[in-house]
Design a protein around this motif. Structure first.
Motif, PDB file in Angstrom:
ATOM      1  N   GLN A  11       0.848  -1.176   0.000  1.00  0.00           N
ATOM      2  CA  GLN A  11       0.000   0.000   0.000  1.00  0.00           C
ATOM      3  C   GLN A  11       0.892   1.236   0.000  1.00  0.00           C
ATOM      4  O   GLN A  11       1.915   1.278   0.681  1.00  0.00           O
ATOM      5  CB  GLN A  11      -0.912  -0.008   1.222  1.00  0.00           C
ATOM      6  N   ASP A  12       0.477   2.200  -0.747  1.00  0.00           N
ATOM      7  CA  ASP A  12       1.217   3.454  -0.824  1.00  0.00           C
ATOM      8  C   ASP A  12       1.175   4.138   0.544  1.00  0.00           C
ATOM      9  O   ASP A  12       0.087   4.315   1.111  1.00  0.00           O
ATOM     10  CB  ASP A  12       0.571   4.342  -1.897  1.00  0.00           C
ATOM     11  N   PRO A  13       2.317   4.506   1.117  1.00  0.00           N
ATOM     12  CA  PRO A  13       2.313   5.156   2.441  1.00  0.00           C
ATOM     13  C   PRO A  13       1.513   6.453   2.442  1.00  0.00           C
ATOM     14  O   PRO A  13       0.854   6.783   3.427  1.00  0.00           O
ATOM     15  CB  PRO A  13       3.783   5.434   2.731  1.00  0.00           C
ATOM     16  N   LEU A  14       1.570   7.178   1.363  1.00  0.00           N
ATOM     17  CA  LEU A  14       0.826   8.422   1.287  1.00  0.00           C
ATOM     18  C   LEU A  14      -0.675   8.157   1.308  1.00  0.00           C
ATOM     19  O   LEU A  14      -1.435   8.885   1.937  1.00  0.00           O
ATOM     20  CB  LEU A  14       1.222   9.179   0.012  1.00  0.00           C
ATOM     21  N   SER A  16      -2.122   5.616   2.776  1.00  0.00           N
ATOM     22  CA  SER A  16      -2.522   5.222   4.130  1.00  0.00           C
ATOM     23  C   SER A  16      -2.668   6.449   5.041  1.00  0.00           C
ATOM     24  O   SER A  16      -3.560   6.508   5.887  1.00  0.00           O
ATOM     25  CB  SER A  16      -1.539   4.226   4.726  1.00  0.00           C
ATOM     26  N   VAL A  17      -1.823   7.437   4.863  1.00  0.00           N
ATOM     27  CA  VAL A  17      -1.927   8.666   5.655  1.00  0.00           C
ATOM     28  C   VAL A  17      -3.212   9.406   5.293  1.00  0.00           C
ATOM     29  O   VAL A  17      -3.921   9.908   6.172  1.00  0.00           O
ATOM     30  CB  VAL A  17      -0.680   9.560   5.438  1.00  0.00           C
ATOM     31  N   LYS A  18      -3.519   9.448   3.993  1.00  0.00           N
ATOM     32  CA  LYS A  18      -4.756  10.101   3.566  1.00  0.00           C
ATOM     33  C   LYS A  18      -5.972   9.422   4.189  1.00  0.00           C
ATOM     34  O   LYS A  18      -6.903  10.076   4.651  1.00  0.00           O
ATOM     35  CB  LYS A  18      -4.875  10.058   2.040  1.00  0.00           C
ATOM     36  N   GLN A  19      -5.956   8.099   4.212  1.00  0.00           N
ATOM     37  CA  GLN A  19      -7.087   7.364   4.783  1.00  0.00           C
ATOM     38  C   GLN A  19      -7.239   7.651   6.273  1.00  0.00           C
ATOM     39  O   GLN A  19      -8.344   7.826   6.778  1.00  0.00           O
ATOM     40  CB  GLN A  19      -6.919   5.860   4.550  1.00  0.00           C
ATOM     41  N   ARG A  20      -6.131   7.694   6.974  1.00  0.00           N
ATOM     42  CA  ARG A  20      -6.190   7.985   8.409  1.00  0.00           C
ATOM     43  C   ARG A  20      -6.728   9.390   8.667  1.00  0.00           C
ATOM     44  O   ARG A  20      -7.499   9.608   9.602  1.00  0.00           O
ATOM     45  CB  ARG A  20      -4.814   7.834   9.053  1.00  0.00           C
ATOM     46  N   LEU A  21      -6.285  10.345   7.860  1.00  0.00           N
ATOM     47  CA  LEU A  21      -6.764  11.717   8.030  1.00  0.00           C
ATOM     48  C   LEU A  21      -8.260  11.825   7.722  1.00  0.00           C
ATOM     49  O   LEU A  21      -8.980  12.574   8.379  1.00  0.00           O
ATOM     50  CB  LEU A  21      -5.981  12.682   7.144  1.00  0.00           C
ATOM     51  N   GLN A  22      -8.702  11.095   6.725  1.00  0.00           N
ATOM     52  CA  GLN A  22     -10.128  11.133   6.379  1.00  0.00           C
ATOM     53  C   GLN A  22     -10.979  10.449   7.440  1.00  0.00           C
ATOM     54  O   GLN A  22     -12.105  10.853   7.700  1.00  0.00           O
ATOM     55  CB  GLN A  22     -10.366  10.492   5.013  1.00  0.00           C
ATOM     56  N   SER A  23     -10.438   9.406   8.043  1.00  0.00           N
ATOM     57  CA  SER A  23     -11.213   8.675   9.044  1.00  0.00           C
ATOM     58  C   SER A  23     -11.220   9.385  10.407  1.00  0.00           C
ATOM     59  O   SER A  23     -12.038   9.077  11.265  1.00  0.00           O
ATOM     60  CB  SER A  23     -10.677   7.259   9.204  1.00  0.00           C
ATOM     61  N   PHE A  24     -10.315  10.325  10.618  1.00  0.00           N
ATOM     62  CA  PHE A  24     -10.241  11.039  11.886  1.00  0.00           C
ATOM     63  C   PHE A  24     -11.440  11.984  12.007  1.00  0.00           C
ATOM     64  O   PHE A  24     -11.773  12.705  11.071  1.00  0.00           O
ATOM     65  CB  PHE A  24      -8.919  11.814  11.967  1.00  0.00           C
ATOM     66  N   ASP A  25     -12.019  12.004  13.159  1.00  0.00           N
ATOM     67  CA  ASP A  25     -13.212  12.829  13.384  1.00  0.00           C
ATOM     68  C   ASP A  25     -12.783  14.206  13.899  1.00  0.00           C
ATOM     69  O   ASP A  25     -12.676  14.440  15.094  1.00  0.00           O
ATOM     70  CB  ASP A  25     -14.138  12.133  14.389  1.00  0.00           C
ATOM     71  N   TRP A  26     -12.531  15.098  12.951  1.00  0.00           N
ATOM     72  CA  TRP A  26     -12.055  16.429  13.274  1.00  0.00           C
ATOM     73  C   TRP A  26     -13.113  17.251  14.004  1.00  0.00           C
ATOM     74  O   TRP A  26     -12.800  17.988  14.927  1.00  0.00           O
ATOM     75  CB  TRP A  26     -11.655  17.179  11.997  1.00  0.00           C
TER      76      TRP A  26
END
Length: 192
Positions: A11-14, A16-26
């Motif tokens: 998986q592209d590291p970038l 995975s970071v995008k997915q984590r940021l999107q899943s975070f409840d800001w």
């Protein structure tokens, strides 16, 4: 029976970071932070709140701007024709150690003007210096070969150690002075 294992898909590291940021409840984090800070903010006097509203953005802007201080890495450009005199400590390590130990008089320079037909070997013999010192000097002479190209009338200066050995030799020429000096290990170094 040979079972094949499925390869893990890389998986592209970038990604995975995008997915984590999107899943975070800001939104929930922002609301909870606001709920904790708002009571503290409201407890401050009105004047303090107004001053902080001005000072905090000002400090953040100052932190983000580059400093205007000049550091030592900047170089001063001098015109090509100008010359600057730089003091050079021509006292070798062996002479410094002995001078501090004895607190005596520093040995004086001896000048020698090259005569017609003189070689550096003849000059060394006349001054009583060993040929091993001459060989050591020739090894570090360099491409301009100031030791091999002595000319009539050229000034050669010697400085001896208190024991009478060669400590420093300076050859003056039209291109400037070249200085050879004795190192602490007994060999020689060149200044230019």
């Amino acid at each position: 029976m040979n079972r094949r294992r499925k390869k893990r898909q890389q998986q592209d590291p970038l990604e995975s970071v995008k997915q984590r940021l999107q899943s975070f409840d800001w939104r929930s984090k922002l609301v909870s932070t606001k709920q904790r800070i708002e009571p503290l903010w409201m407890r401050l006097p009105l004047l303090h709140r107004r001053v902080l509203m001005v000072l905090v953005p000002f400090v953040v802007v100052l932190l983000l701007l580059p400093s205007g201080s000049k550091d030592a890495s900047e170089t001063v450009v001098m015109p090509a024709a100008s010359r600057m005199e730089i003091p050079i400590n021509t006292q070798s390590l062996s002479t410094r150690e002995q001078a501090t130990a004895e607190q005596g008089v520093e040995p004086a320079w001896q000048d020698y003007t090259v005569k017609q037909g003189d070689t550096l070997a003849a000059v060394f013999r006349n001054q009583g210096f060993p040929m091993a010192d001459l060989n050591a000097l020739v090894k570090i002479e360099g491409e301009d070969q100031p030791l091999s190209r002595l000319r009539q009338g050229q000034l050669v200066r010697f400085k001896r150690t208190p024991e009478g050995e060669l400590d420093i030799i300076q050859l003056d020429s039209s291109k400037g002075a070249v200085i050879f000096f004795r190192l602490s290990d007994g060999g020689f170094g060149r200044s230019k």
